[in-house]
Design a protein around this motif. Structure first.
Motif, PDB file in Angstrom:
ATOM      1  N   ALA A   1      -6.978  -8.879  -0.047  1.00  0.00           N
ATOM      2  CA  ALA A   1      -7.067  -7.903   1.270  1.00  0.00           C
ATOM      3  C   ALA A   1      -7.678  -6.916   0.311  1.00  0.00           C
ATOM      4  N   LEU A   2      -8.853  -6.471   0.996  1.00  0.00           N
ATOM      5  CA  LEU A   2      -9.477  -5.220   0.647  1.00  0.00           C
ATOM      6  C   LEU A   2      -9.680  -4.122   1.597  1.00  0.00           C
ATOM      7  N   LEU A   3      -8.747  -2.966   1.397  1.00  0.00           N
ATOM      8  CA  LEU A   3      -8.680  -2.154   2.530  1.00  0.00           C
ATOM      9  C   LEU A   3      -9.283  -0.698   2.196  1.00  0.00           C
TER      10      LEU A   3
ATOM     11  N   ALA B   1     -11.565   1.745  -2.450  1.00  0.00           N
ATOM     12  CA  ALA B   1     -10.924   0.635  -1.808  1.00  0.00           C
ATOM     13  C   ALA B   1      -9.343   0.011  -2.520  1.00  0.00           C
ATOM     14  N   ALA B   2      -8.626  -0.356  -1.740  1.00  0.00           N
ATOM     15  CA  ALA B   2      -7.340  -0.706  -2.415  1.00  0.00           C
ATOM     16  C   ALA B   2      -7.299  -2.493  -2.121  1.00  0.00           C
ATOM     17  N   LEU B   3      -7.163  -3.033  -3.385  1.00  0.00           N
ATOM     18  CA  LEU B   3      -7.248  -4.628  -3.147  1.00  0.00           C
ATOM     19  C   LEU B   3      -5.728  -4.921  -3.377  1.00  0.00           C
TER      20      LEU B   3
ATOM     21  N   LEU C   1       0.712  -1.090   0.003  1.00  0.00           N
ATOM     22  CA  LEU C   1       0.053  -0.050  -0.054  1.00  0.00           C
ATOM     23  C   LEU C   1       0.769   1.440  -0.200  1.00  0.00           C
ATOM     24  N   THR C   2       1.698   1.103   1.009  1.00  0.00           N
ATOM     25  CA  THR C   2       2.473   2.498   1.039  1.00  0.00           C
ATOM     26  C   THR C   2       3.653   2.734  -0.035  1.00  0.00           C
ATOM     27  N   ASP C   3       4.354   1.574  -0.482  1.00  0.00           N
ATOM     28  CA  ASP C   3       5.631   1.835  -1.495  1.00  0.00           C
ATOM     29  C   ASP C   3       5.096   1.525  -2.756  1.00  0.00           C
ATOM     30  N   GLY C   4       4.226   0.430  -2.908  1.00  0.00           N
ATOM     31  CA  GLY C   4       3.562   0.217  -4.348  1.00  0.00           C
ATOM     32  C   GLY C   4       2.631   1.099  -4.750  1.00  0.00           C
TER      33      GLY C   4
END
Length: 152
Positions: free
Chosen positions: A91-93, A115-117, A57-60
């Motif tokens: 993971a759905l965030l 959402a981020a998957l 999430l943070t780097d990619g």
């Protein structure tokens, strides 16, 4: 008998590729990680998956931990409650929550907000490769049932 491996901070950082400063920064926002500090801190395999997802999430994706920290906190608790992470899990965030879903779910029905998957299988394969020092083994076939410990 429940046997679960625990990993040191150094091992967790090594296999997930996350620097000490990044984890230190994440601890300011994610209470679950704040409880895992000091030399005695130990990480479960689910924690390693959570760290790797957070790194994606943070780097990619370039998302700031301050924007998704509640969802990341939720993900760590979800992973901690799992005894088995099913193949094909995603993971759905969202900014305030998270879900660990199977690939068979219809994503459109699950969320009406951004959402981020993050697919979990590549993360687990990467961890597996690092644990085995780059040794490539054929993937294990999926069992038609959940493995269950038995005592004699």
């Amino acid at each position: 008998m429940d046997v679960q491996f625990r990993y040191t901070q150094e091992q967790a950082r090594s296999v997930t590729g996350i620097g000490q400063e990044a984890i230190r920064h994440w601890r300011k926002y994610v209470p679950y990680l704040a409880t895992k500090s000091g030399k005695a801190a130990r990480f479960s395999f689910g924690d390693l998956v959570g760290l790797a997802v957070t790194r994606e999430l943070t780097d990619g994706l370039g998302i700031s931990i301050s924007q998704v920290h509640v969802g990341v906190e939720s993900l760590f608790h979800t992973l901690a409650a799992q005894t088995v992470i099913r193949p094909g899990s995603i993971a759905l965030l969202q900014n305030k929550s998270s879900l660990l879903i199977g690939a068979e779910n219809q994503l459109g029905m699950l969320t009406q907000t951004p959402a981020a998957l993050v697919p979990i299988d590549p993360i687990i394969e990467n961890l597996r490769t690092k644990f085995l020092n780059g040794l490539r083994l054929p993937p294990q076939s999926v069992l038609p049932f959940f493995a269950e410990a038995v005592s004699q």
